[in-house]
Design a protein around this motif. Structure first.
Motif, PDB file in Angstrom:
ATOM      1  N   TYR A 271       0.809  -1.226   0.000  1.00 51.91           N
ATOM      2  CA  TYR A 271       0.000   0.000   0.000  1.00 51.91           C
ATOM      3  C   TYR A 271       0.843   1.278   0.000  1.00 51.91           C
ATOM      4  O   TYR A 271       0.288   2.369  -0.130  1.00 51.91           O
ATOM      5  N   ASN A 272       2.150   1.143   0.192  1.00 52.48           N
ATOM      6  CA  ASN A 272       3.024   2.314   0.315  1.00 52.48           C
ATOM      7  C   ASN A 272       2.487   3.292   1.362  1.00 52.48           C
ATOM      8  O   ASN A 272       2.455   4.514   1.155  1.00 52.48           O
ATOM      9  N   ALA A 273       2.080   2.737   2.510  1.00 50.70           N
ATOM     10  CA  ALA A 273       1.491   3.549   3.581  1.00 50.70           C
ATOM     11  C   ALA A 273       1.998   3.078   4.938  1.00 50.70           C
ATOM     12  O   ALA A 273       1.219   2.635   5.787  1.00 50.70           O
ATOM     13  N   PRO A 274       3.313   3.170   5.193  1.00 50.21           N
ATOM     14  CA  PRO A 274       3.832   2.736   6.497  1.00 50.21           C
ATOM     15  C   PRO A 274       3.360   3.657   7.612  1.00 50.21           C
ATOM     16  O   PRO A 274       2.933   4.790   7.366  1.00 50.21           O
ATOM     17  N   LYS A 275       3.440   3.159   8.837  1.00 47.10           N
ATOM     18  CA  LYS A 275       3.065   3.966   9.994  1.00 47.10           C
ATOM     19  C   LYS A 275       4.012   5.161  10.100  1.00 47.10           C
ATOM     20  O   LYS A 275       5.228   4.995  10.193  1.00 47.10           O
ATOM     21  N   PRO A 276       3.504   6.420  10.083  1.00 48.10           N
ATOM     22  CA  PRO A 276       4.398   7.581  10.204  1.00 48.10           C
ATOM     23  C   PRO A 276       4.960   7.684  11.619  1.00 48.10           C
ATOM     24  O   PRO A 276       4.264   7.391  12.598  1.00 48.10           O
ATOM     25  N   GLN A 304       1.689  22.690   8.843  1.00 52.21           N
ATOM     26  CA  GLN A 304       1.898  21.818   7.690  1.00 52.21           C
ATOM     27  C   GLN A 304       2.370  20.435   8.119  1.00 52.21           C
ATOM     28  O   GLN A 304       1.942  19.418   7.568  1.00 52.21           O
ATOM     29  N   ALA A 305       3.273  20.401   9.131  1.00 59.45           N
ATOM     30  CA  ALA A 305       3.754  19.111   9.643  1.00 59.45           C
ATOM     31  C   ALA A 305       2.617  18.316  10.257  1.00 59.45           C
ATOM     32  O   ALA A 305       2.524  17.089  10.071  1.00 59.45           O
ATOM     33  N   GLN A 306       1.740  18.981  10.988  1.00 59.39           N
ATOM     34  CA  GLN A 306       0.597  18.297  11.594  1.00 59.39           C
ATOM     35  C   GLN A 306      -0.333  17.735  10.515  1.00 59.39           C
ATOM     36  O   GLN A 306      -0.799  16.593  10.615  1.00 59.39           O
ATOM     37  N   THR A 307      -0.593  18.554   9.487  1.00 62.11           N
ATOM     38  CA  THR A 307      -1.458  18.101   8.397  1.00 62.11           C
ATOM     39  C   THR A 307      -0.860  16.896   7.675  1.00 62.11           C
ATOM     40  O   THR A 307      -1.569  15.930   7.342  1.00 62.11           O
ATOM     41  N   GLU A 308       0.448  16.953   7.437  1.00 64.04           N
ATOM     42  CA  GLU A 308       1.122  15.844   6.757  1.00 64.04           C
ATOM     43  C   GLU A 308       1.075  14.579   7.596  1.00 64.04           C
ATOM     44  O   GLU A 308       0.815  13.479   7.071  1.00 64.04           O
ATOM     45  N   TYR A 309       1.322  14.708   8.913  1.00 64.32           N
ATOM     46  CA  TYR A 309       1.269  13.536   9.792  1.00 64.32           C
ATOM     47  C   TYR A 309      -0.127  12.917   9.771  1.00 64.32           C
ATOM     48  O   TYR A 309      -0.280  11.693   9.645  1.00 64.32           O
ATOM     49  N   GLU A 310      -1.150  13.753   9.922  1.00 66.19           N
ATOM     50  CA  GLU A 310      -2.518  13.246   9.983  1.00 66.19           C
ATOM     51  C   GLU A 310      -2.917  12.571   8.679  1.00 66.19           C
ATOM     52  O   GLU A 310      -3.620  11.554   8.682  1.00 66.19           O
ATOM     53  N   ALA A 311      -2.444  13.117   7.544  1.00 68.69           N
ATOM     54  CA  ALA A 311      -2.759  12.502   6.253  1.00 68.69           C
ATOM     55  C   ALA A 311      -2.095  11.132   6.117  1.00 68.69           C
ATOM     56  O   ALA A 311      -2.717  10.159   5.664  1.00 68.69           O
ATOM     57  N   ARG A 312      -0.828  11.049   6.512  1.00 69.20           N
ATOM     58  CA  ARG A 312      -0.121   9.764   6.433  1.00 69.20           C
ATOM     59  C   ARG A 312      -0.721   8.743   7.406  1.00 69.20           C
ATOM     60  O   ARG A 312      -0.833   7.562   7.084  1.00 69.20           O
ATOM     61  N   ASP A 313      -1.082   9.214   8.596  1.00 66.94           N
ATOM     62  CA  ASP A 313      -1.656   8.311   9.584  1.00 66.94           C
ATOM     63  C   ASP A 313      -3.014   7.791   9.114  1.00 66.94           C
ATOM     64  O   ASP A 313      -3.356   6.626   9.357  1.00 66.94           O
ATOM     65  N   LYS A 314      -3.762   8.645   8.441  1.00 62.38           N
ATOM     66  CA  LYS A 314      -5.050   8.207   7.891  1.00 62.38           C
ATOM     67  C   LYS A 314      -4.826   7.124   6.843  1.00 62.38           C
ATOM     68  O   LYS A 314      -5.535   6.104   6.837  1.00 62.38           O
ATOM     69  N   ARG A 315      -3.839   7.332   5.952  1.00 62.05           N
ATOM     70  CA  ARG A 315      -3.554   6.311   4.936  1.00 62.05           C
ATOM     71  C   ARG A 315      -3.122   5.004   5.590  1.00 62.05           C
ATOM     72  O   ARG A 315      -3.498   3.917   5.143  1.00 62.05           O
ATOM     73  N   TYR A 316      -2.323   5.110   6.665  1.00 61.28           N
ATOM     74  CA  TYR A 316      -1.876   3.907   7.370  1.00 61.28           C
ATOM     75  C   TYR A 316      -3.059   3.164   7.978  1.00 61.28           C
ATOM     76  O   TYR A 316      -3.161   1.932   7.870  1.00 61.28           O
TER      77      TYR A 316
END
Length: 477
Positions: A271-276, A304-316
């Motif tokens: 999935y190319n979605a590892p746990k951030p 921006q860092a918070q938004t990026e983390y939340e987006a990656r965590d959602k994908r995970y």
């Protein structure tokens, strides 16, 4: 005096408690590593955090096997007291597990959960041998596998069902298990206790006097006490158990690798979605510790860092839900395997060794396929379907071969001692065996699944060690 042959629904009811047991195991197998990752565990440390599970089995199962062989309650009988005790303790642990606030708490509850599941599970294996004549034992273990398959598929899909159908969120702040997982574990606890109660209320056990009559009133060995009896059984285990133990060693090493590392391996490789890692996005002090505000809310480096983390965590989390759902396919295909074998063995003979060998080869190929399908989650249906054939056979054929070759008066203890060949490979894998072998192949986490595939192929060809004709051949009556 021969034990009477039982009808399908009698065997179904006495095995139905396995639905709940498998709900516990499937939620543990498909979600526990996700919980550890959510609480901050490094992926290479996850197998070690699982070590409590096989350790609990190594200690608990022979003891419970011995005790259930030597128990008779006028209302609950021989095995059912242990079903009930294990179900109550397991249900409590399931409810508490997703509310863990730290890795040590989750690991401790895993110990309680696995020990409690073992209290219920091992007497269930012995109950099949207690109730069924030898001619129906393969049939009985296959029906158990059918019910286990149903439980695996449903329970593995629960977190995704909670999110997609009931709209229960699969997102949560860093270090907190999503609400969808919490509700799934609560449902699992209810199903566990409810299904065990169905078996308890619908199944009557044979009394000690009836069991003696079925065994031809054979002279019983003097009881030397639990410790001496267990140690003596380890020392004098029959040859068929040792040979089956080699097959079990490779088989359970493979499945432990899957349960512990499939989620990090597949979320990243497929999935190319590892746990951030939260440390990459949050403010940290000079010691590398995450900083919080006065309300214990994590301070991010920027919006921006918070938004990026939340987006990656959602994908995970979405990938984890899908991995859990697709893992459930191995339960579904094991159910199909069991259903077909149930109908076949009710009328025709089978070569248990050959069935087990072919099934394990298919499972090994399923694991190896994962390496070649990056970015293609749909192919996981094929992988886990093949793995399910191996799982269905692992849950039935070894026990059917063993139960045909050991003393029925010690069936509970024998099944408990046989469990040694299940838990020792898991302990070795947990202590670094699977991570070491994975890293010999390459740094990518997907190679844990490659190791699992190789070990299932080794398990398959280890069946050639089994030469006992009574264990190999099954003839319906």
């Amino acid at each position: 005096m021969q034990k009477p042959r039982l009808k399908f629904w009698d065997i179904w009811n006495m095995s139905f408690g396995f639905l709940g047991i498998q709900f516990g195991f499937a939620l543990q197998g498909s979600t526990m590593s996700r919980i550890f990752e959510t609480l901050g565990a490094e992926k290479d440390n996850i197998p070690l955090l699982w070590i409590a599970a096989p350790l609990a089995g190594l200690i608990v199962q022979p003891i419970i096997g011995y005790l259930s062989d030597n128990t008779w309650h006028k209302t609950l009988g021989r095995r059912r007291p242990f079903f009930l005790l294990g179900a109550i303790l397991s249900s409590i642990a399931l409810v508490l597990m997703p509310y863990s606030s730290a890795i040590w708490m989750a690991a401790g509850l895993l110990l309680v959960l696995d020990a409690s599941i073992n209290i219920s599970m091992e007497p269930f294996r012995a109950l099949v041998a207690d109730k069924l004549p030898d001619s129906q034992r393969s049939y009985g273990f296959v029906i158990q596998t059918l019910i286990i398959g149903i439980g695996t598929w449903v329970a593995s899909n629960l977190p995704k069902f909670m999110n997609n159908v009931l709209d229960i969120s699969n997102e949560a702040p860093p270090g907190v298990v999503p609400e969808s997982v919490k509700v799934a574990f609560i449902v699992g606890a209810v199903v566990f206790l409810g299904s065990i109660l169905i078996t308890i209320f619908t199944t009557k056990e044979y009394s000690p006097e009836e069991m003696k009559a079925f065994n031809g009133n054979a002279v019983e060995e003097e009881d030397k006490g639990m410790i001496k009896t267990i140690l003596g059984t380890y020392a004098l285990m029959p040859r068929i158990m040792k040979k089956l133990g080699v097959v079990q060693f490779f088989s359970w090493f493979a499945f432990f690798a899957m349960w512990t590392l499939a989620n990090p391996a597949l979320t990243s490789h497929i999935y190319n979605a590892p746990k951030p890692q939260i440390e990459e996005f949050a403010k940290v002090d000079e010691n590398g510790d995450i900083q919080y505000d006065a309300d214990r809310v994590i301070l991010f480096n920027s919006d921006q860092a918070q938004t990026e983390y939340e987006a990656r965590d959602k994908r995970y989390n979405e990938a984890s839900d899908d991995v859990g759902s697709k893992m459930g396919i191995y339960g579904l295909s094991s159910m199909v395997f069991a259903l077909l074998l149930t109908f076949y063995t009710s009328k025709f003979s089978i070569n248990r060794r050959l069935v087990h060998m072919v099934s394990l080869i298919l499972g090994g190929l399923g694991f190896l396929l994962m390496l070649f399908i990056p970015g293609d989650p749909e192919m996981l249906y094929v992988s886990f379907a093949l793995i399910g054939f191996a799982w269905g056979s692992i849950l039935s054929m070894p026990y059917a071969m063993l139960s045909s070759s050991v003393d029925s008066a010690k069936m509970g203890l024998m099944m408990g001692v046989f469990n040694m060949f299940i838990v020792i490979p898991q302990i070795i894998a947990a202590l670094g065996g699977v991570v070491f072998l994975q890293q010999l192949i390459g740094e990518e986490s997907i190679h844990a699944m490659t190791v699992a595939g190789v070990f299932l192929l080794l398990a398959a060809f280890s069946n050639l060690l089994i030469t006992d004709k009574k264990a190999i051949k099954y003839e319906p009556v």
